[in-house]
Design a protein around this motif. Structure first.
Motif, PDB file in Angstrom:
ATOM      1  N   ASP A   1       0.819  -1.205   0.000  1.00  0.00           N
ATOM      2  CA  ASP A   1       0.000   0.000   0.000  1.00  0.00           C
ATOM      3  C   ASP A   1       0.858   1.262   0.000  1.00  0.00           C
ATOM      4  OD1 ASP A   1       1.032  -0.180   2.520  1.00  0.00           O
ATOM      5  OD2 ASP A   1      -0.879  -0.157   3.583  1.00  0.00           O
ATOM      6  N   LEU A   2       2.135   1.090  -0.340  1.00  0.00           N
ATOM      7  CA  LEU A   2       3.057   2.215  -0.332  1.00  0.00           C
ATOM      8  C   LEU A   2       4.133   1.980  -1.384  1.00  0.00           C
ATOM      9  CD1 LEU A   2       3.998   4.829   1.210  1.00  0.00           C
ATOM     10  CD2 LEU A   2       5.442   3.319   2.586  1.00  0.00           C
ATOM     11  N   ARG A   3       4.459   3.039  -2.119  1.00  0.00           N
ATOM     12  CA  ARG A   3       5.546   2.980  -3.089  1.00  0.00           C
ATOM     13  C   ARG A   3       6.695   3.847  -2.579  1.00  0.00           C
ATOM     14  NH1 ARG A   3       0.938   3.253  -6.056  1.00  0.00           N
ATOM     15  NH2 ARG A   3       1.057   5.530  -6.143  1.00  0.00           N
ATOM     16  N   VAL A   4       7.884   3.234  -2.491  1.00  0.00           N
ATOM     17  CA  VAL A   4       9.066   3.928  -1.974  1.00  0.00           C
ATOM     18  C   VAL A   4      10.115   3.996  -3.082  1.00  0.00           C
ATOM     19  CG1 VAL A   4      10.860   3.970  -0.214  1.00  0.00           C
ATOM     20  CG2 VAL A   4       8.589   3.094   0.358  1.00  0.00           C
TER      21      VAL A   4
ATOM     22  N   PHE B   1       9.935   0.619  -4.975  1.00  0.00           N
ATOM     23  CA  PHE B   1       9.564  -0.596  -4.248  1.00  0.00           C
ATOM     24  C   PHE B   1       8.109  -0.500  -3.808  1.00  0.00           C
ATOM     25  CE2 PHE B   1      14.086   0.061  -3.730  1.00  0.00           C
ATOM     26  CZ  PHE B   1      14.637  -1.204  -3.853  1.00  0.00           C
ATOM     27  N   ALA B   2       7.342  -1.534  -4.118  1.00  0.00           N
ATOM     28  CA  ALA B   2       5.978  -1.642  -3.586  1.00  0.00           C
ATOM     29  C   ALA B   2       6.057  -2.348  -2.243  1.00  0.00           C
ATOM     30  CB  ALA B   2       5.097  -2.427  -4.551  1.00  0.00           C
ATOM     31  N   VAL B   3       5.628  -1.676  -1.174  1.00  0.00           N
ATOM     32  CA  VAL B   3       5.906  -2.128   0.180  1.00  0.00           C
ATOM     33  C   VAL B   3       4.634  -2.108   1.016  1.00  0.00           C
ATOM     34  CG1 VAL B   3       7.375  -1.772   2.197  1.00  0.00           C
ATOM     35  CG2 VAL B   3       8.194  -1.088  -0.036  1.00  0.00           C
ATOM     36  N   ASP B   4       4.545  -3.033   1.946  1.00  0.00           N
ATOM     37  CA  ASP B   4       3.484  -3.042   2.953  1.00  0.00           C
ATOM     38  C   ASP B   4       3.863  -2.046   4.051  1.00  0.00           C
ATOM     39  OD1 ASP B   4       1.571  -3.565   4.864  1.00  0.00           O
ATOM     40  OD2 ASP B   4       2.318  -5.566   5.347  1.00  0.00           O
ATOM     41  N   ARG B   5       3.030  -1.036   4.242  1.00  0.00           N
ATOM     42  CA  ARG B   5       3.308   0.002   5.230  1.00  0.00           C
ATOM     43  C   ARG B   5       3.472  -0.599   6.631  1.00  0.00           C
ATOM     44  NH1 ARG B   5       1.717   5.647   5.072  1.00  0.00           N
ATOM     45  NH2 ARG B   5       0.821   5.130   3.037  1.00  0.00           N
ATOM     46  N   THR B   6       2.652  -1.602   6.939  1.00  0.00           N
ATOM     47  CA  THR B   6       2.721  -2.227   8.261  1.00  0.00           C
ATOM     48  C   THR B   6       4.055  -2.913   8.478  1.00  0.00           C
ATOM     49  OG1 THR B   6       0.334  -2.593   8.213  1.00  0.00           O
ATOM     50  CG2 THR B   6       1.602  -3.856   9.815  1.00  0.00           C
ATOM     51  N   LEU B   7       4.599  -3.526   7.418  1.00  0.00           N
ATOM     52  CA  LEU B   7       5.901  -4.189   7.511  1.00  0.00           C
ATOM     53  C   LEU B   7       6.990  -3.185   7.881  1.00  0.00           C
ATOM     54  CD1 LEU B   7       7.349  -6.979   6.895  1.00  0.00           C
ATOM     55  CD2 LEU B   7       7.874  -5.988   4.666  1.00  0.00           C
TER      56      LEU B   7
END
Length: 480
Positions: free
Chosen positions: A27-30, A37-43
């Motif tokens: 739910d986040l692109r960094v 990187f497509a990343v899980d914000r919670t992770l």
């Protein structure tokens, strides 16, 4: 080796490694350098203090779906994501540098722990120097202690580092080989024998065993659980008194203060158990009570001082073997007469996962030690050569078994107590203490020192002692 003699790696033992990221959870692109990187914000929030502070700050950035990280290497960030997702990547020299930078910049504690787990004689100097440059204190201290323990092998290469880094390593005390024999708890009628109830260490320079401390009268080491965690010695359970009852005692020895402390007793007394320490916890595994085998496992939270049950072993076991490798807990469950199963305990899932199975014809008894990413399982030979000590190596990385050629201290159980320091393994009996250098899955004898002058079985481990001049009364030499 006959392919039918061992089973393959079970996939469930690697469930914690996971993919780099679950795209459905992203739910986040960094953006880091030119990569997105497509990343899980919670992770990120769970594993990085930097992102945890950012997402909870109330600033505009914490609500955006796109973030741009400046001044960070993309490969280092990819390594951090892999570790946060449960991966255990091996790293080259350049990757180590970039991973350390990322661990510091984003304050990723799991990545720091992973770097500590990867410490070995090939990369420890690089880890030490890089951690010093970036100020990664946990890795810096761990690498310095590792280097101190391998000083003889690394002394020349160490001189290439800045002088202040060399001086810090040389200011540290190396770990020493420690042994304690089998003793039941004492009563007043047993006081004449109390002189032998000592924990002793090997002075390698003078080739002699010296007294470190005396066991408290209430402590039993007979079929007890013995382990070292954070440089403190723990002894729990065992058999006590002339009637051989299960002991409820639990003691800790602080080598720095030279003080024994009685701790809260476990919920279930037991003997012939396994004890291993891991991340502020001690695990009391299996054993017996009133001759009944047990599969239960109790965990002691050191900071809280409390016991609790965790998942049972797959089956009851007593006198099993356990060790740690890469800061992971492994146990051997032996099925007479020929099968050895190795399980890993997964703390985050509170479950036991089958790693591998080894079949050897008519093998008896065993112990197990971990070195780097290898598990070494030692056992007696077939019935026609009972005193011969055989060894097999299991690679956690490749998932393959390798039988080691030849045999190692081959008589009277010398190899059935072993402890690892750096790239060395120490084994001992009454006759000799032998040091082996482990290279490329081969054990080569390096030194032979004086044996431990006590009869019966023994426990061995390493402790980091204070300087000798701060240990009054704890340096008397024991007789051969």
């Amino acid at each position: 080796m006959d392919p039918s003699s061992c089973h393959g790696l079970e996939v469930e033992a690697k469930v914690e490694q996971g993919p780099l990221v679950d795209m459905q959870m992203a739910d986040l692109r960094v953006r880091v350098e030119e990569r997105v990187f497509a990343v899980d914000r919670t992770l990120l929030e769970r594993g990085s203090e930097y992102f945890r502070a950012l997402f909870r700050s109330g600033m505009r950035d914490c609500q955006q779906e796109d973030l741009d990280l400046k001044g960070l290497n993309a490969r280092g960030f990819a390594i951090a994501l892999d570790v946060l997702a449960g991966g255990r990547p091996t790293l080259s020299g350049d990757e180590i540098l970039e991973a350390v930078e990322c661990a510091v910049f984003l304050q990723v504690e799991p990545l720091t722990k992973h770097l500590v787990n990867l410490l070995n004689s090939d990369n420890c100097l690089l880890m030490y120097h890089t951690a010093a440059m970036f100020g990664l204190l946990e890795l810096y201290n761990s690498a310095a202690l590792f280097i101190r323990d391998m000083y003889r092998d690394l002394e020349e290469d160490l001189k290439r580092l800045p002088e202040e880094l060399v001086e810090y390593v040389e200011s540290l005390e190396p770990s020493v080989f420690v042994a304690v024999g089998t003793h039941s708890s004492c009563t007043s009628t047993e006081l004449p024998h109390a002189a032998t109830r000592t924990v002793c260490y090997l002075n390698e320079d003078k080739n002699c065993w010296k007294v470190l401390t005396e066991l408290p009268m209430e402590v039993s080491t007979s079929m007890a659980g013995v382990a070292v965690l954070e440089n403190k010695l723990y002894i729990v359970g065992g058999l006590c008194g002339v009637h051989k009852k299960a002991s409820e005692s639990f003691f800790c020895y602080d080598v720095v203060t030279n003080v024994w402390s009685a701790l809260a007793s476990p919920q279930q007394p037991r003997y012939n158990l396994m004890l291993v320490g891991h991340e502020d916890h001690l695990y009391m595994i299996g054993g017996e009570y009133e001759r009944a085998l047990m599969s239960s496992v109790e965990r002691y939270h050191v900071s809280a001082g409390t016991w609790s049950y965790v998942s049972d072993l797959p089956r009851p076991v007593s006198g099993g073997a356990c060790t740690k490798a890469l800061s992971r807990i492994f146990v051997c469950l032996w099925k007479p007469m020929e099968t050895t199963e190795i399980y890993e305990y997964l703390p985050s899932r509170d479950r036991w996962a089958l790693v591998t199975t080894l079949i050897r014809h008519q093998s008896y008894g065993h112990c197990m030690v971990g070195h780097r990413d290898d598990l070494y399982v030692m056992r007696n030979g077939p019935s026609d050569d009972f005193l011969r000590c055989m060894m097999d190596c299991y690679s956690l990385t490749s998932g393959q078994w390798t039988p080691l050629q030849g045999h190692y201290p081959n008589s009277r159980g010398a190899l059935f107590t072993a402890a690892v320091r750096g790239d060395s393994v120490f084994t001992v009996n009454r006759t000799a203490t032998q040091e082996y250098t482990v290279t490329n899955k081969t054990w080569k004898q390096r030194a032979q020192l004086k044996g431990f002058p006590r009869s019966g079985s023994m426990w061995t481990f390493f402790l980091r002692l204070p300087k000798a001049d701060t240990m009054p009364g704890r340096n008397s030499v024991i007789d051969s």
